[in-house]
Scaffold this motif. Structure first.
Motif, mmCIF file in Angstrom:
data_model
loop_
_atom_site.group_PDB
_atom_site.id
_atom_site.type_symbol
_atom_site.label_atom_id
_atom_site.label_comp_id
_atom_site.label_asym_id
_atom_site.label_seq_id
_atom_site.Cartn_x
_atom_site.Cartn_y
_atom_site.Cartn_z
ATOM 1 N N ARG A 58 -35.964 -30.120 14.222
ATOM 2 C CA ARG A 58 -36.211 -28.689 14.033
ATOM 3 C C ARG A 58 -35.153 -27.868 14.788
ATOM 4 N NH1 ARG A 58 -41.654 -27.904 15.702
ATOM 5 N NH2 ARG A 58 -42.229 -28.508 13.601
ATOM 6 N N TYR A 59 -34.808 -28.311 16.001
ATOM 7 C CA TYR A 59 -33.791 -27.614 16.804
ATOM 8 C C TYR A 59 -32.436 -27.630 16.100
ATOM 9 C CZ TYR A 59 -30.753 -26.568 20.758
ATOM 10 O OH TYR A 59 -29.798 -26.025 21.570
ATOM 11 N N GLU A 60 -32.035 -28.809 15.570
ATOM 12 C CA GLU A 60 -30.753 -28.910 14.872
ATOM 13 C C GLU A 60 -30.739 -28.047 13.616
ATOM 14 O OE1 GLU A 60 -28.081 -30.419 15.997
ATOM 15 O OE2 GLU A 60 -29.133 -31.158 17.757
ATOM 16 N N VAL A 61 -31.828 -28.058 12.868
ATOM 17 C CA VAL A 61 -31.903 -27.233 11.652
ATOM 18 C C VAL A 61 -31.824 -25.757 12.006
ATOM 19 C CG1 VAL A 61 -33.438 -26.543 9.769
ATOM 20 C CG2 VAL A 61 -33.098 -28.955 10.262
ATOM 21 N N ASN A 62 -32.494 -25.350 13.068
ATOM 22 C CA ASN A 62 -32.427 -23.940 13.497
ATOM 23 C C ASN A 62 -31.011 -23.560 13.922
ATOM 24 O OD1 ASN A 62 -35.073 -23.249 12.979
ATOM 25 N ND2 ASN A 62 -35.799 -23.847 15.009
ATOM 26 N N ARG A 63 -30.293 -24.486 14.564
ATOM 27 C CA ARG A 63 -28.902 -24.196 14.956
ATOM 28 C C ARG A 63 -28.028 -24.021 13.726
ATOM 29 N NH1 ARG A 63 -27.553 -28.461 19.626
ATOM 30 N NH2 ARG A 63 -25.444 -27.998 18.985
ATOM 31 N N ILE A 64 -28.263 -24.850 12.717
ATOM 32 C CA ILE A 64 -27.472 -24.713 11.475
ATOM 33 C C ILE A 64 -27.786 -23.378 10.817
ATOM 34 C CG2 ILE A 64 -27.158 -25.631 9.150
ATOM 35 C CD1 ILE A 64 -27.661 -28.416 10.313
ATOM 36 N N ILE A 65 -29.073 -23.054 10.736
ATOM 37 C CA ILE A 65 -29.487 -21.817 10.062
ATOM 38 C C ILE A 65 -28.979 -20.592 10.813
ATOM 39 C CG2 ILE A 65 -31.512 -20.417 9.490
ATOM 40 C CD1 ILE A 65 -32.973 -23.059 8.880
ATOM 41 N N SER A 66 -28.995 -20.656 12.145
ATOM 42 C CA SER A 66 -28.589 -19.491 12.928
ATOM 43 C C SER A 66 -27.074 -19.365 13.069
ATOM 44 C CB SER A 66 -29.242 -19.530 14.309
ATOM 45 O OG SER A 66 -28.759 -20.627 15.047
ATOM 46 N N GLY A 67 -26.300 -20.234 12.425
ATOM 47 C CA GLY A 67 -24.857 -20.073 12.413
ATOM 48 C C GLY A 67 -24.123 -20.954 13.392
ATOM 49 N N HIS A 68 -24.777 -21.876 14.056
ATOM 50 C CA HIS A 68 -24.119 -22.771 15.001
ATOM 51 C C HIS A 68 -23.806 -24.102 14.339
ATOM 52 C CE1 HIS A 68 -25.262 -20.227 18.556
ATOM 53 N NE2 HIS A 68 -25.977 -19.783 17.708
ATOM 54 N N TRP A 69 -23.297 -24.028 13.146
ATOM 55 C CA TRP A 69 -23.034 -25.245 12.361
ATOM 56 C C TRP A 69 -21.989 -26.128 13.016
ATOM 57 C CZ3 TRP A 69 -18.003 -25.347 11.058
ATOM 58 C CH2 TRP A 69 -17.333 -24.125 11.052
ATOM 59 N N TRP A 70 -21.057 -25.559 13.783
ATOM 60 C CA TRP A 70 -20.008 -26.372 14.397
ATOM 61 C C TRP A 70 -20.574 -27.293 15.485
ATOM 62 C CZ3 TRP A 70 -20.555 -21.164 15.135
ATOM 63 C CH2 TRP A 70 -20.865 -20.751 16.424
ATOM 64 N N LEU A 71 -21.734 -26.949 16.034
ATOM 65 C CA LEU A 71 -22.338 -27.803 17.046
ATOM 66 C C LEU A 71 -22.987 -29.041 16.428
ATOM 67 C CD1 LEU A 71 -24.001 -25.055 19.248
ATOM 68 C CD2 LEU A 71 -21.907 -26.312 19.716
ATOM 69 N N VAL A 72 -23.271 -28.967 15.130
ATOM 70 C CA VAL A 72 -23.950 -30.065 14.457
ATOM 71 C C VAL A 72 -22.949 -30.948 13.707
ATOM 72 C CG1 VAL A 72 -25.872 -30.580 12.900
ATOM 73 C CG2 VAL A 72 -25.900 -28.493 14.199
ATOM 74 N N MET A 73 -21.731 -30.454 13.542
ATOM 75 C CA MET A 73 -20.723 -31.215 12.793
ATOM 76 C C MET A 73 -20.418 -32.536 13.482
ATOM 77 S SD MET A 73 -17.909 -28.355 11.679
ATOM 78 C CE MET A 73 -16.668 -29.573 11.456
ATOM 79 N N PRO A 74 -20.132 -33.577 12.704
ATOM 80 C CA PRO A 74 -19.718 -34.839 13.324
ATOM 81 C C PRO A 74 -18.358 -34.686 14.009
ATOM 82 C CG PRO A 74 -20.031 -35.096 10.946
ATOM 83 C CD PRO A 74 -20.277 -33.668 11.274
ATOM 84 N N LYS A 75 -18.109 -35.548 14.977
ATOM 85 C CA LYS A 75 -16.883 -35.455 15.771
ATOM 86 C C LYS A 75 -15.636 -35.619 14.901
ATOM 87 C CE LYS A 75 -16.919 -37.010 19.952
ATOM 88 N NZ LYS A 75 -16.942 -37.861 21.121
ATOM 89 N N TRP A 76 -15.681 -36.531 13.915
ATOM 90 C CA TRP A 76 -14.499 -36.747 13.070
ATOM 91 C C TRP A 76 -14.177 -35.501 12.252
ATOM 92 C CZ3 TRP A 76 -14.913 -36.112 7.896
ATOM 93 C CH2 TRP A 76 -16.193 -36.196 7.341
ATOM 94 N N ALA A 77 -15.204 -34.756 11.836
ATOM 95 C CA ALA A 77 -14.956 -33.535 11.060
ATOM 96 C C ALA A 77 -14.314 -32.466 11.943
ATOM 97 C CB ALA A 77 -16.259 -33.019 10.455
ATOM 98 N N LYS A 78 -14.758 -32.385 13.200
ATOM 99 C CA LYS A 78 -14.156 -31.419 14.126
ATOM 100 C C LYS A 78 -12.696 -31.764 14.379
ATOM 101 C CE LYS A 78 -18.412 -30.399 16.629
ATOM 102 N NZ LYS A 78 -19.131 -30.556 17.886
ATOM 103 N N ILE A 79 -12.416 -33.053 14.584
ATOM 104 C CA ILE A 79 -11.037 -33.479 14.845
ATOM 105 C C ILE A 79 -10.169 -33.197 13.635
ATOM 106 C CG2 ILE A 79 -9.593 -35.517 15.226
ATOM 107 C CD1 ILE A 79 -11.873 -36.599 17.007
ATOM 108 N N THR A 80 -10.678 -33.470 12.436
ATOM 109 C CA THR A 80 -9.921 -33.201 11.211
ATOM 110 C C THR A 80 -9.630 -31.709 11.071
ATOM 111 O OG1 THR A 80 -10.962 -35.102 10.150
ATOM 112 C CG2 THR A 80 -9.930 -33.480 8.704
ATOM 113 N N ALA A 81 -10.618 -30.883 11.357
ATOM 114 C CA ALA A 81 -10.422 -29.427 11.253
ATOM 115 C C ALA A 81 -9.386 -28.950 12.270
ATOM 116 C CB ALA A 81 -11.754 -28.712 11.467
#
Length: 179
Positions: A58-81
């Motif tokens: 529920r906490y992770e879903v709320n973070r995604i909904i509230s705009g904190h999607w970068w905190l939920v992204m996998p590490k490889w996606a962050k490195i690629t970005a």
């Protein structure tokens, strides 16, 4: 004596039977209580783990909904970005560097065009022949023009007059070509 033995044996038998029944009943109650407590505690622990998992989800879903999607992204996606952004910045810097280099070459081209027009008809004809030899001529023709240019620069001490001009090709007749 017989009566005392009979009474003692009967008393011992009664104590044994009564004690075994009491121990059996207490033991049954104790084992039953331990089993019930174990099942109850295991169930409570499982329910607690499930509640924690649901709360985390529920906490992770709320973070995604509230705009904190970068905190939920996998590490490889962050490195690629990050690598993509850095590459884009590098290409932009390189592009602007090339644009500034192009501006320098445009100025040299205008200077060259002006110098071309300062010759008389024979000079223009000779210069056009040199241009043709340099642009589409053989390697020997190009090296011949380069050697003549270096010889003229040395004879007139042109290196002292190159204040704003920095030759990008360090070719000299003495340098050995790797080709």
């Amino acid at each position: 004596t017989y009566n005392i033995e009979m009474k003692t044996d009967g008393l011992a038998e009664n104590i044994k039977n009564g004690l075994s029944e009491a121990v059996k009943t207490d033991l049954y109650k104790s084992v039953d209580k331990v089993i019930k407590d174990g099942i109850s505690s295991t169930y409570a622990q499982s329910v607690s783990y499930l509640k924690n998992a649901v709360n985390d989800l529920r906490y992770e879903v709320n973070r995604i909904i509230s705009g904190h999607w970068w905190l939920v992204m996998p590490k490889w996606a962050k490195i690629t970005a990050i690598v993509s952004v850095l590459a884009a910045i590098g290409f932009a810097i390189g592009f602007f560097y090339m644009v500034s280099e192009n501006q320098k070459y445009l100025k040299v081209e205008w200077l060259y065009r002006y110098e071309r027009m300062s010759y008389n008809a024979d000079g223009i004809r000779d210069m056009m022949l040199r241009e043709e030899a340099m642009m589409v001529g053989s390697k020997q023709e190009q090296d011949s023009i380069k050697a003549l240019t270096v010889q003229l620069e040395r004879r007139k001490h042109a290196e002292r007059t190159q204040v704003y001009f920095r030759p990008s090709d360090s070719w000299t007749p003495e340098s050995k070509s790797i080709w």
